[in-house]
Scaffold this motif. Structure first.
Motif, PDB file in Angstrom:
ATOM      1  N   THR A 333      37.866  32.189  36.177  1.00 13.63           N
ATOM      2  CA  THR A 333      39.125  31.918  35.490  1.00 13.63           C
ATOM      3  C   THR A 333      39.946  33.176  35.242  1.00 13.63           C
ATOM      4  O   THR A 333      41.132  33.087  34.927  1.00 13.63           O
ATOM      5  CB  THR A 333      38.864  31.211  34.147  1.00 13.63           C
ATOM      6  N   LYS A 334      39.333  34.339  35.351  1.00 11.98           N
ATOM      7  CA  LYS A 334      40.033  35.621  35.342  1.00 11.98           C
ATOM      8  C   LYS A 334      39.362  36.493  36.382  1.00 11.98           C
ATOM      9  O   LYS A 334      38.145  36.439  36.549  1.00 11.98           O
ATOM     10  CB  LYS A 334      39.936  36.327  33.978  1.00 11.98           C
ATOM     11  N   ARG A 335      40.157  37.312  37.056  1.00 11.84           N
ATOM     12  CA  ARG A 335      39.550  38.184  38.058  1.00 11.84           C
ATOM     13  C   ARG A 335      40.433  39.382  38.335  1.00 11.84           C
ATOM     14  O   ARG A 335      41.658  39.286  38.346  1.00 11.84           O
ATOM     15  CB  ARG A 335      39.312  37.410  39.365  1.00 11.84           C
ATOM     16  N   HIS A 336      39.808  40.509  38.513  1.00 14.04           N
ATOM     17  CA  HIS A 336      40.500  41.699  39.011  1.00 14.04           C
ATOM     18  C   HIS A 336      39.452  42.692  39.460  1.00 14.04           C
ATOM     19  O   HIS A 336      38.388  42.811  38.866  1.00 14.04           O
ATOM     20  CB  HIS A 336      41.387  42.364  37.963  1.00 14.04           C
ATOM     21  N   SER A 337      39.774  43.428  40.513  1.00 16.86           N
ATOM     22  CA  SER A 337      38.854  44.448  40.986  1.00 16.86           C
ATOM     23  C   SER A 337      39.618  45.667  41.458  1.00 16.86           C
ATOM     24  O   SER A 337      40.455  45.586  42.348  1.00 16.86           O
ATOM     25  CB  SER A 337      37.986  43.919  42.141  1.00 16.86           C
ATOM     26  N   ALA A 338      39.322  46.798  40.831  1.00 15.84           N
ATOM     27  CA  ALA A 338      39.819  48.078  41.314  1.00 15.84           C
ATOM     28  C   ALA A 338      38.757  48.757  42.174  1.00 15.84           C
ATOM     29  O   ALA A 338      39.007  49.808  42.749  1.00 15.84           O
ATOM     30  CB  ALA A 338      40.189  48.981  40.136  1.00 15.84           C
ATOM     31  N   ALA A 339      37.560  48.143  42.255  1.00 20.14           N
ATOM     32  CA  ALA A 339      36.487  48.639  43.115  1.00 20.14           C
ATOM     33  C   ALA A 339      36.591  47.947  44.475  1.00 20.14           C
ATOM     34  O   ALA A 339      37.476  47.127  44.705  1.00 20.14           O
ATOM     35  CB  ALA A 339      35.132  48.367  42.464  1.00 20.14           C
ATOM     36  N   LYS A 340      35.664  48.257  45.375  1.00 18.08           N
ATOM     37  CA  LYS A 340      35.696  47.634  46.697  1.00 18.08           C
ATOM     38  C   LYS A 340      35.331  46.161  46.643  1.00 18.08           C
ATOM     39  O   LYS A 340      35.710  45.395  47.520  1.00 18.08           O
ATOM     40  CB  LYS A 340      34.747  48.378  47.648  1.00 18.08           C
ATOM     41  N   LEU A 341      34.570  45.763  45.622  1.00 20.74           N
ATOM     42  CA  LEU A 341      34.178  44.367  45.492  1.00 20.74           C
ATOM     43  C   LEU A 341      35.412  43.515  45.235  1.00 20.74           C
ATOM     44  O   LEU A 341      36.149  43.732  44.279  1.00 20.74           O
ATOM     45  CB  LEU A 341      33.185  44.195  44.341  1.00 20.74           C
ATOM     46  N   THR A 372      26.172  44.457  48.360  1.00 18.90           N
ATOM     47  CA  THR A 372      26.897  43.454  49.143  1.00 18.90           C
ATOM     48  C   THR A 372      26.581  43.638  50.624  1.00 18.90           C
ATOM     49  O   THR A 372      26.053  44.676  51.033  1.00 18.90           O
ATOM     50  CB  THR A 372      28.410  43.573  48.889  1.00 18.90           C
ATOM     51  N   PRO A 373      26.903  42.645  51.460  1.00 22.82           N
ATOM     52  CA  PRO A 373      26.536  42.735  52.881  1.00 22.82           C
ATOM     53  C   PRO A 373      27.106  43.946  53.606  1.00 22.82           C
ATOM     54  O   PRO A 373      26.561  44.367  54.628  1.00 22.82           O
ATOM     55  CB  PRO A 373      27.108  41.431  53.456  1.00 22.82           C
ATOM     56  N   CYS A 437      29.773  35.164  53.656  1.00 20.36           N
ATOM     57  CA  CYS A 437      28.582  36.014  53.601  1.00 20.36           C
ATOM     58  C   CYS A 437      27.757  35.824  54.876  1.00 20.36           C
ATOM     59  O   CYS A 437      27.453  34.699  55.276  1.00 20.36           O
ATOM     60  CB  CYS A 437      27.733  35.663  52.377  1.00 20.36           C
ATOM     61  N   GLU A 438      27.373  36.939  55.500  1.00 15.50           N
ATOM     62  CA  GLU A 438      26.655  36.877  56.777  1.00 15.50           C
ATOM     63  C   GLU A 438      25.144  37.038  56.624  1.00 15.50           C
ATOM     64  O   GLU A 438      24.455  37.219  57.627  1.00 15.50           O
ATOM     65  CB  GLU A 438      27.196  37.960  57.717  1.00 15.50           C
ATOM     66  N   ARG A 439      24.636  37.010  55.398  1.00 14.71           N
ATOM     67  CA  ARG A 439      23.183  37.134  55.231  1.00 14.71           C
ATOM     68  C   ARG A 439      22.504  35.884  55.810  1.00 14.71           C
ATOM     69  O   ARG A 439      22.733  34.775  55.340  1.00 14.71           O
ATOM     70  CB  ARG A 439      22.831  37.287  53.753  1.00 14.71           C
TER      71      ARG A 439
END
Length: 469
Positions: A333-341, A372-373, A437-439
């Motif tokens: 319901t909330k999201r933000h990323s300043a990282a690579k994720l 992460t992959p 996701c390619e796992r």
């Protein structure tokens, strides 16, 4: 680590425009020729290490800031869009994607918008009655428009942030005892009387413009009541600035503009209670201890986590973090990323992510080392919060907050002190979503990844009834 070729002409040009310098003046400050600067700005030549260092030294910009930011988010969104089977047969290389996002970001945004409309149409047509109008299905929802607006401004609004910080300094806010100062300012500056009251219909606040009375829910937490007073100040103090920003955003619908106003008002309120430089300094001193930050500023955990995600001021950036709020059904319901994720734009979050465990351990901050992959490793934190107010029979929605950073920044967090950050075996594999996701061997997979062929062995069965080939 060696720095790869960087074509950042757009960023260099923006820096020069901000400095109000001609190419000749800017080139002179960097110690390069005007023709070289012209080639850099037009992405005809990459920036050298010497130029990067000069940019960092002369303009206070970090190397990470020059080589990341909106470009990374746009690159991630474009890559996810092109992974759709719709584009089967076309495999864009990383170089191609960088070329588009760095030289034609408007084209990348347009392609992402078109893909979003296609996905919404496909998903809705699969589950909705044919009697619904087809035209409405291809339009972005107002909520999506506003979410993307904040996403692509890096969740940082400089003019609004500085205006709130300036007012906070005038009122003496940011020390944890904000209630009296907020109430006094509302009364003396705007003639508003603040009262606590038992409000109907689960209202948190109720303002009557005619009587100039602001009623706050008596059962709300002190942090919530302070935030609602700050929100009222935002509506009155920053009206002109917010209206200008909404107009410049160019939303397609009045509903999106209204939702954005709420977001901008909330942003101002958070920046007023947690003024930028004060908050950044304290976050570094306390090594991002969420409970101590909340206690110091008289804020809630959610307010603290959300504010940490906005520390993107040029020259004064905080640790690049990701932040999300997830409900019990797994909806973000909330999201933000300043990282690579980057969070998936469609579908639920990875079930191996520790944010889901927070509901099982209320009151605790859960830690996870995750990978992460793409091989990037993260420190992930999660905790449950309860919203709402009232007694035993009151509805009290529960959410999980997720916060984290890349492992290279984990030393800035107190939560990493006793973790074995050098042991790769300590990192749990997570993905963005099953869709991308390619796992191949994940036991929690909910659906096959896009663009993958499946093989079914009718004689041998594992948890997942197919193999990805």
């Amino acid at each position: 680590m060696a720095i790869g070729k960087l074509y950042i002409g757009r960023k260099v040009r923006e820096l020069r425009d901000a400095a109000r310098a001609t190419q000749a003046q800017f080139a002179d400050r960097l110690g390069i020729s005007t023709s070289y600067l012209n080639q850099i700005e037009n992405n005809q030549r990459p920036v050298s290490a010497a130029v990067l260092l000069a940019l960092a030294e002369k303009f206070g910009i970090s190397l990470a800031e020059l080589s990341s930011g909106e470009g990374d988010r746009l690159l991630s969104a474009l890559s996810e869009a092109l992974s759709d089977p719709l584009f089967d047969g076309y495999h864009a290389s990383l170089a191609d994607l960088k070329l588009v996002t760095q030289n034609a970001p408007g084209l990348a945004h347009a392609l992402i918008t078109a893909h979003q409309a296609y996905r919404r149409s496909s998903e809705q047509l699969a589950s909705m009655d044919d009697r619904l109008g087809r035209a409405a299905l291809t339009e972005a929802t107002p909520y999506d428009e506003v979410r993307d607006y904040f996403h692509f401004v890096d969740n940082y609004l400089h003019d609004l942030d500085v205006a709130a910080e300036t007012l906070a300094g005038e009122l003496g806010l940011g020390g944890g005892e904000n209630h009296a100062a907020l109430q006094h300012h509302l009364g003396t500056r705007f003639g508003i009387v603040v009262e606590r009251a038992v409000l109907a219909d689960d209202l948190i606040r109720s303002f009557n413009p005619a009587t100039r009375r602001l009623l706050l829910n008596a059962y709300a937490t002190p942090a919530t009541r302070d935030f609602q007073m700050a929100l009222q100040i935002a509506q009155l103090h920053a009206t002109d600035m917010i209206e200008r920003m909404v107009r410049e955003a160019g939303f397609r619908t009045a509903e999106a503009a209204d939702i954005c106003r709420i977001g901008l008002q909330n942003y101002f309120a958070g920046a007023l209670l947690l003024p930028y430089e004060n908050f950044l300094k304290r976050a570094r001193a306390l090594r991002h201890d969420l409970d101590l930050l909340a206690a110091h500023f008289g804020a809630s955990l959610e307010q603290v986590c959300h504010r940490l995600s906005t520390l993107q001021r040029p020259g004064q950036k905080g640790v690049p973090i990701f932040f999300a709020r997830v409900d019990r059904a797994g909806n973000i319901t909330k999201r933000h990323s300043a990282a690579k994720l980057q969070f998936a734009r469609f579908g639920a979050a990875c079930p191996l992510w520790n944010v889901h465990q927070a509901f099982e351990m209320p009151g605790r901050i859960i830690r996870q080392l995750a990978e992460t992959p793409d091989g990037v490793r993260y420190l992930c934190l999660a905790t449950q919060i309860t919203k709402g107010s009232g007694g035993f029979r009151a509805v009290q929605p529960r959410y999980a907050l997720a916060l984290g950073c890349e492992i290279s920044d984990a030393g800035s967090f107190v939560y990493a002190d006793d973790l074995d950050l050098d042991n790769r075996a300590a990192f749990e594999p997570i993905g963005i979503s099953c869709r991308i996701c390619e796992r191949h061997t994940c036991p929690q997979r909910a659906m096959p990844p896009l663009k993958s062929r499946l093989a079914v062995d009718h004689d041998n069965r594992s948890i997942i009834p197919y193999r990805i080939v």
